[in-house]
Design a protein around this motif. Structure first.
Motif, PDB file in Angstrom:
ATOM      1  N   ASP A  43       0.826  -1.207   0.000  1.00  0.00           N
ATOM      2  CA  ASP A  43       0.000   0.000   0.000  1.00  0.00           C
ATOM      3  C   ASP A  43       0.864   1.262   0.000  1.00  0.00           C
ATOM      4  O   ASP A  43       1.900   1.327   0.678  1.00  0.00           O
ATOM      5  CB  ASP A  43      -0.912   0.033   1.231  1.00  0.00           C
ATOM      6  N   VAL A  44       0.412   2.260  -0.758  1.00  0.00           N
ATOM      7  CA  VAL A  44       1.039   3.578  -0.772  1.00  0.00           C
ATOM      8  C   VAL A  44      -0.085   4.613  -0.689  1.00  0.00           C
ATOM      9  O   VAL A  44      -1.007   4.602  -1.516  1.00  0.00           O
ATOM     10  CB  VAL A  44       1.872   3.826  -2.040  1.00  0.00           C
ATOM     11  N   VAL A  45      -0.014   5.480   0.295  1.00  0.00           N
ATOM     12  CA  VAL A  45      -1.040   6.506   0.499  1.00  0.00           C
ATOM     13  C   VAL A  45      -0.353   7.845   0.736  1.00  0.00           C
ATOM     14  O   VAL A  45       0.494   7.967   1.623  1.00  0.00           O
ATOM     15  CB  VAL A  45      -1.939   6.183   1.719  1.00  0.00           C
ATOM     16  N   THR A  46      -0.712   8.843  -0.067  1.00  0.00           N
ATOM     17  CA  THR A  46      -0.187  10.198   0.123  1.00  0.00           C
ATOM     18  C   THR A  46      -1.317  11.115   0.553  1.00  0.00           C
ATOM     19  O   THR A  46      -2.396  11.111  -0.049  1.00  0.00           O
ATOM     20  CB  THR A  46       0.462  10.733  -1.157  1.00  0.00           C
ATOM     21  N   ILE A  47      -1.069  11.881   1.604  1.00  0.00           N
ATOM     22  CA  ILE A  47      -2.015  12.862   2.120  1.00  0.00           C
ATOM     23  C   ILE A  47      -1.473  14.254   1.819  1.00  0.00           C
ATOM     24  O   ILE A  47      -0.284  14.523   2.014  1.00  0.00           O
ATOM     25  CB  ILE A  47      -2.202  12.712   3.647  1.00  0.00           C
TER      26      ILE A  47
END
Length: 260
Positions: free
Chosen positions: A221-225
């Motif tokens: 998983d890769v999540v950018t905020i």
């Protein structure tokens, strides 16, 4: 002024944790109590769901319900408003939505534009904010340039030019998305954070809530905020430079423009 929040991820991901922190700033820990909104794109291509209210997010029952919906998307955008131009009304709450190039596009803005923008022939504001006027002007400009929504490089370059021009008229921090790409531009204040393996815990700055992301994610998983101000106290957020622009897809920065 307003506060912005967006998520870009490589797998359908909910924005519940971040939105809870942002909502607290909408009247409780912050003075952005003039409305709120959240747009979440269906990861299967079924369009976009938009929730908006003119009430303060921190005390709005609908905002609390939305925070519990567990909306999963590759891209989501949220906004809390402190009115500077345009009355406190539902039609003035971000994110704004239009169809362009056969796709759903949403837009949220933080700042003030001190000059009047020429009205377009296709995209017209429904409310009275400078933000919605800017969104309509951007879409008119993209149409006039003859761009396809699939032209990644051309679209990014034109969005940067539009954003630079609007920033020269005041303050223009913005988020734009079609559900796959997320464009972020920092005129004065915007921060970003990418979560990837090994995942750790995060603690909200505006609420007594800590989450262990290692229990909720997979190693891939890769999540950018992207947020106006850091939402957590124990993670490393990077401040974007004035004039910096990012284009994100699936949680990764695929194009970057360095500011002035």
């Amino acid at each position: 002024m307003c506060e912005l929040l967006a998520l870009s991820a490589n797998t359908p991901t909910d924005m519940t944790f971040s939105f809870r922190g942002l909502a607290r700033r909408g009247g409780a820990t912050g003075d952005h109590g003039d409305g709120w909104g959240l747009a979440s794109f269906d990861p299967s291509g079924g369009g976009v769901s938009i929730y908006r209210e003119k009430e303060a997010a921190a005390f709005c029952p609908l905002a609390a319900q939305v925070a519990d919906l567990n909306l999963k998307a590759h891209c989501s955008i949220a906004h809390i408003r402190k009115a500077t131009k345009g009355e406190v009304a539902l039609e003035n709450c971000h994110p704004f939505h239009r169809r362009w190039g056969g796709q759903d596009w949403v837009f949220a803005h933080n700042g003030d534009i001190h000059e009047s923008l020429p009205p377009g022939s296709t995209y017209l504001p429904l409310g009275s904010t400078d933000s919605e006027a800017a969104f309509c002007w951007i879409l008119e400009t993209l149409s006039a340039a003859g761009l396809s929504p699939n032209n990644e490089q051309g679209l990014f370059e034109q969005l940067v030019r539009c954003s630079d021009e609007l920033a020269a008229m005041g303050i223009f921090n913005c988020l734009i998305s079609n559900g796959a790409w997320l464009f972020a531009y920092a005129s004065t204040k915007l921060h970003t954070l990418t979560r990837r393996a090994p995942f750790t815990t995060a603690t909200l700055a505006d609420d007594d809530l800590t989450l262990d992301f290692s229990q909720l994610t997979t190693p891939d998983d890769v999540v950018t905020i992207v947020s106006t101000a850091p939402l957590t106290t124990n993670e490393h957020w990077r401040a974007l430079e004035p004039g910096e622009a990012l284009l994100l897809n699936a949680g990764e920065v695929i194009r970057q423009h360095r500011g002035r």
